[in-house]
Design an enzyme around this catalytic site. Structure first.
Site, PDB file in Angstrom:
ATOM      1  N   LYS A   3       0.839  -1.207   0.000  1.00 44.98           N
ATOM      2  CA  LYS A   3       0.000   0.000   0.000  1.00 44.98           C
ATOM      3  C   LYS A   3       0.871   1.253   0.000  1.00 44.98           C
ATOM      4  O   LYS A   3       0.617   2.206  -0.743  1.00 44.98           O
ATOM      5  CB  LYS A   3      -0.914   0.015   1.228  1.00 44.98           C
ATOM      6  CG  LYS A   3      -2.054  -0.984   1.134  1.00 44.98           C
ATOM      7  CD  LYS A   3      -2.740  -1.228   2.470  1.00 44.98           C
ATOM      8  CE  LYS A   3      -3.694  -2.414   2.329  1.00 44.98           C
ATOM      9  NZ  LYS A   3      -4.239  -2.877   3.613  1.00 44.98           N
ATOM     10  N   GLN A  12      -4.856  -1.340   9.653  1.00 47.32           N
ATOM     11  CA  GLN A  12      -4.746  -2.694   9.123  1.00 47.32           C
ATOM     12  C   GLN A  12      -5.396  -3.694  10.078  1.00 47.32           C
ATOM     13  O   GLN A  12      -5.142  -3.695  11.278  1.00 47.32           O
ATOM     14  CB  GLN A  12      -3.258  -3.033   8.915  1.00 47.32           C
ATOM     15  CG  GLN A  12      -2.990  -4.380   8.274  1.00 47.32           C
ATOM     16  CD  GLN A  12      -3.379  -4.457   6.805  1.00 47.32           C
ATOM     17  OE1 GLN A  12      -3.560  -3.441   6.130  1.00 47.32           O
ATOM     18  NE2 GLN A  12      -3.528  -5.663   6.303  1.00 47.32           N
ATOM     19  N   ASP A  37     -11.112   2.862   3.959  1.00 43.37           N
ATOM     20  CA  ASP A  37     -11.555   1.476   3.788  1.00 43.37           C
ATOM     21  C   ASP A  37     -13.069   1.361   3.612  1.00 43.37           C
ATOM     22  O   ASP A  37     -13.562   0.307   3.189  1.00 43.37           O
ATOM     23  CB  ASP A  37     -11.208   0.664   5.049  1.00 43.37           C
ATOM     24  CG  ASP A  37      -9.870  -0.045   4.959  1.00 43.37           C
ATOM     25  OD1 ASP A  37      -9.552  -0.568   3.878  1.00 43.37           O
ATOM     26  OD2 ASP A  37      -9.184  -0.108   5.991  1.00 43.37           O
TER      27      ASP A  37
HETATM   28  N1  LIG Z   1      -7.961  -2.262   7.043  1.00 40.30           N
HETATM   29  C1  LIG Z   1      -7.747  -3.224   6.167  1.00 40.30           C
HETATM   30  N2  LIG Z   1      -8.074  -3.027   4.867  1.00 40.30           N
HETATM   31  C2  LIG Z   1      -7.863  -4.007   3.936  1.00 40.30           C
HETATM   32  O1  LIG Z   1      -8.186  -3.832   2.738  1.00 40.30           O
HETATM   33  C3  LIG Z   1      -7.259  -5.242   4.366  1.00 40.30           C
HETATM   34  C4  LIG Z   1      -6.933  -5.382   5.725  1.00 40.30           C
HETATM   35  N3  LIG Z   1      -7.194  -4.376   6.606  1.00 40.30           N
HETATM   36  N4  LIG Z   1      -6.384  -6.532   6.179  1.00 40.30           N
HETATM   37  C5  LIG Z   1      -6.016  -7.619   5.263  1.00 40.30           C
HETATM   38  C6  LIG Z   1      -6.894  -7.651   4.033  1.00 40.30           C
HETATM   39  C7  LIG Z   1      -6.293  -8.406   2.877  1.00 40.30           C
HETATM   40  N5  LIG Z   1      -6.070  -7.429   1.836  1.00 40.30           N
HETATM   41  C8  LIG Z   1      -5.397  -7.658   0.643  1.00 40.30           C
HETATM   42  C9  LIG Z   1      -5.011  -6.636  -0.186  1.00 40.30           C
HETATM   43  C10 LIG Z   1      -4.273  -6.890  -1.337  1.00 40.30           C
HETATM   44  C11 LIG Z   1      -3.916  -8.170  -1.684  1.00 40.30           C
HETATM   45  C12 LIG Z   1      -3.076  -8.415  -2.889  1.00 40.30           C
HETATM   46  O2  LIG Z   1      -2.617  -7.496  -3.535  1.00 40.30           O
HETATM   47  N6  LIG Z   1      -2.819  -9.687  -3.252  1.00 40.30           N
HETATM   48  C13 LIG Z   1      -1.975 -10.068  -4.371  1.00 40.30           C
HETATM   49  C14 LIG Z   1      -0.919 -11.069  -3.945  1.00 40.30           C
HETATM   50  C15 LIG Z   1      -0.092 -10.643  -2.796  1.00 40.30           C
HETATM   51  C16 LIG Z   1       0.892 -11.724  -2.351  1.00 40.30           C
HETATM   52  O3  LIG Z   1       1.585 -12.296  -3.215  1.00 40.30           O
HETATM   53  O4  LIG Z   1       0.922 -12.010  -1.135  1.00 40.30           O
HETATM   54  C17 LIG Z   1      -2.822 -10.728  -5.441  1.00 40.30           C
HETATM   55  O5  LIG Z   1      -3.888 -11.260  -5.092  1.00 40.30           O
HETATM   56  O6  LIG Z   1      -2.410 -10.742  -6.585  1.00 40.30           O
HETATM   57  C18 LIG Z   1      -4.337  -9.206  -0.884  1.00 40.30           C
HETATM   58  C19 LIG Z   1      -5.083  -8.961   0.252  1.00 40.30           C
HETATM   59  C20 LIG Z   1      -6.489  -6.210   2.270  1.00 40.30           C
HETATM   60  N7  LIG Z   1      -6.991  -6.279   3.495  1.00 40.30           N
HETATM   61 MG   LIG Z   2     -10.817  -3.561   1.635  1.00 37.67          MG
END
Ligand SMILES: Nc1nc(=O)c2c([nH]1)NC[C@@H]1CN(c3ccc(C(=O)N[C@@H](CCC(=O)O)C(=O)O)cc3)C=[N+]21
Ligand SMILES: [Mg+2]
Ligand SMILES: NC(=O)C1=CN([C@@H]2O[C@H](COP(=O)(O)OP(=O)(O)OC[C@H]3O[C@@H](n4cnc5c(N)ncnc54)[C@H](OP(=O)(O)O)[C@@H]3O)[C@@H](O)[C@H]2O)C=CC1
Length: 318
Positions: free
Chosen positions: A55, A99, A122
């Site tokens: 992020k 987070q 968010d």
């Molecule tokens: N306040 C808050 N807001 C959130 O939006 C939030 C959170 N807490 N806690 C955790 C979860 C999870 N989450 C992700 C975001 C991006 C990928 C992402 O970019 N994933 C990549 C892969 C990343 C990797 O390789 O580990 C993909 O799917 O291609 C995944 C999961 C946002 N979250």
């Molecule tokens: Mg989200």
């Protein structure tokens, strides 16, 4: 039947980030304002550190300010609330992201509720959830459902009326807001969860299937209606073939589903990158509102029943 079209979330997210970067530059030029997001991470969970870093990198890449607050796992709840109060009062901070998950001694609802709704990047605050649920303008829409809807529209077009949508999972951060967005797009929406009877049968009726359960590869190929659009929100780390290594899988058994679906998101490279891009979009929108500048259509219209699941054709969504 031919294999499904693979929905390239990574590419779509790159395009969205580029449009956000243009919006950031325009806001700087017109109002002298640089959008800023404060990212609060409590504790050292390695997965959370990875997400938070991506992020922060995205913010800087798009010309926004990133205010990082990495706090110890044993931080007192009262100190976290005091930090939120300071960020609420800081005019350079347009968005605040705490987070999740937070350490167990901290009440997440209390912390999320302390963020002023205008800075809730968010979209987790009950005011934003309520604005979305009642179809009023100005809701900040949660990033993952917003990104998922943008991918669905890119796949099926803007007119989703009459489609049967099944949302698997009913969390406040993914399943419920996803269902609200699909409802406002005139889909007929079913929400499924751990107490749903005949889950495979419910899934098989869906033209649009969004899986957000957190169960690796739970949705099998024979749960999917032929030709359906499948959005796999799940991010599950499982052991890889090579000992000691892990890999990411979704909530859908991709290799089976790809043979039945009409279109499907991969994991990784599907919804995940859209979440980050939409967080950037929400931060830009919050900064625009604070500055009295026009808000990008992509962020402004989607939560609003009156209008508008239909976005301005000249807007940012392609
Ligand atoms: N306040 C808050 N807001 C959130 O939006 C939030 C959170 N807490 N806690 C955790 C979860 C999870 N989450 C992700 C975001 C991006 C990928 C992402 O970019 N994933 C990549 C892969 C990343 C990797 O390789 O580990 C993909 O799917 O291609 C995944 C999961 C946002 N979250
Ligand atoms: Mg989200
Ligand atoms: N790609 C991204 O950017 C993001 C991905 N995620 C991922 O999405 C997934 C879901 O996240 P989140 O919504 O936070 O998860 P939660 O754990 O908060 O919610 C899971 C939901 O799935 C339901 N569920 C669990 N097991 C079953 C089952 N066996 N059968 C039917 N329903 C079941 C639960 O039902 P009940 O309510 O009855 O308990 C609950 O409603 C996770 O894999 C998470 O990592 C999350 C956020 C962002």
């Amino acid at each position: 039947m031919a294999d499904a079209r693979i929905i390239d979330g990574k590419a779509f997210a790159a395009g969205l980030r580029a449009r956000v970067a243009d919006g950031v530059a325009a806001l700087k030029a017109s109002h002298g304002v640089t959008p800023g997001l404060a990212v609060v991470l409590v504790g050292e969970d390695p997965a959370s550190q990875v997400y938070v870093r991506s992020k922060e990198r995205a913010l800087v890449d798009l010309g926004m300010n990133s205010f990082d607050h990495h706090e110890p796992a044993d931080m007192a709840e009262s100190d976290l609330l005091a930090l939120i109060d300071r960020l609420n009062a800081d005019p350079a901070v347009h968005g605040i992201l705490v987070q999740l998950p937070l350490p167990r001694h901290i009440d997440s609802q209390k912390v999320l509720g302390r963020i002023v709704p205008e800075k809730d990047a968010d979209g987790f605050h009950i005011v934003n959830a309520g604005l979305l649920a009642t179809g009023q303008p100005g809701a900040i829409v949660p990033c993952t459902p917003l990104g998922s809807l943008l991918l669905i529209r890119d796949t099926l077009g803007r007119d989703l009326k009459g489609k049967r949508a099944l949302v698997l999972g009913r969390s406040n951060i993914v399943g419920k807001p996803m269902a609200q967005l699909l409802l406002q797009a005139d889909c007929t929406v079913t929400m499924a969860h751990s107490r749903t009877a005949d889950l495979p049968g419910e899934c098989r009726r869906a033209d649009i299937l969004v899986a957000a359960v957190g169960r690796p590869e739970m949705v099998r190929g024979d749960w999917i209606k032929p030709g359906a659009t499948v959005i796999d929100v799940g991010i599950n780390r499982v052991p890889a073939a090579e000992p000691g290594k892990t890999r990411l899988v979704g909530d859908v058994a991709f290799d089976e589903a790809v043979k039945v679906a009409g279109a499907i998101t991969p994991v990784p490279g599907g919804v995940g990158p859209m979440t980050i891009a939409c967080l950037m979009l929400n931060t830009l929108a919050a900064a625009c509102r604070a500055a009295g500048a026009p808000v990008p259509e992509e962020a402004a219209a989607l939560g609003n029943a009156q209008g508008n699941a239909q976005l301005n054709a000249q807007g940012m969504a392609r």
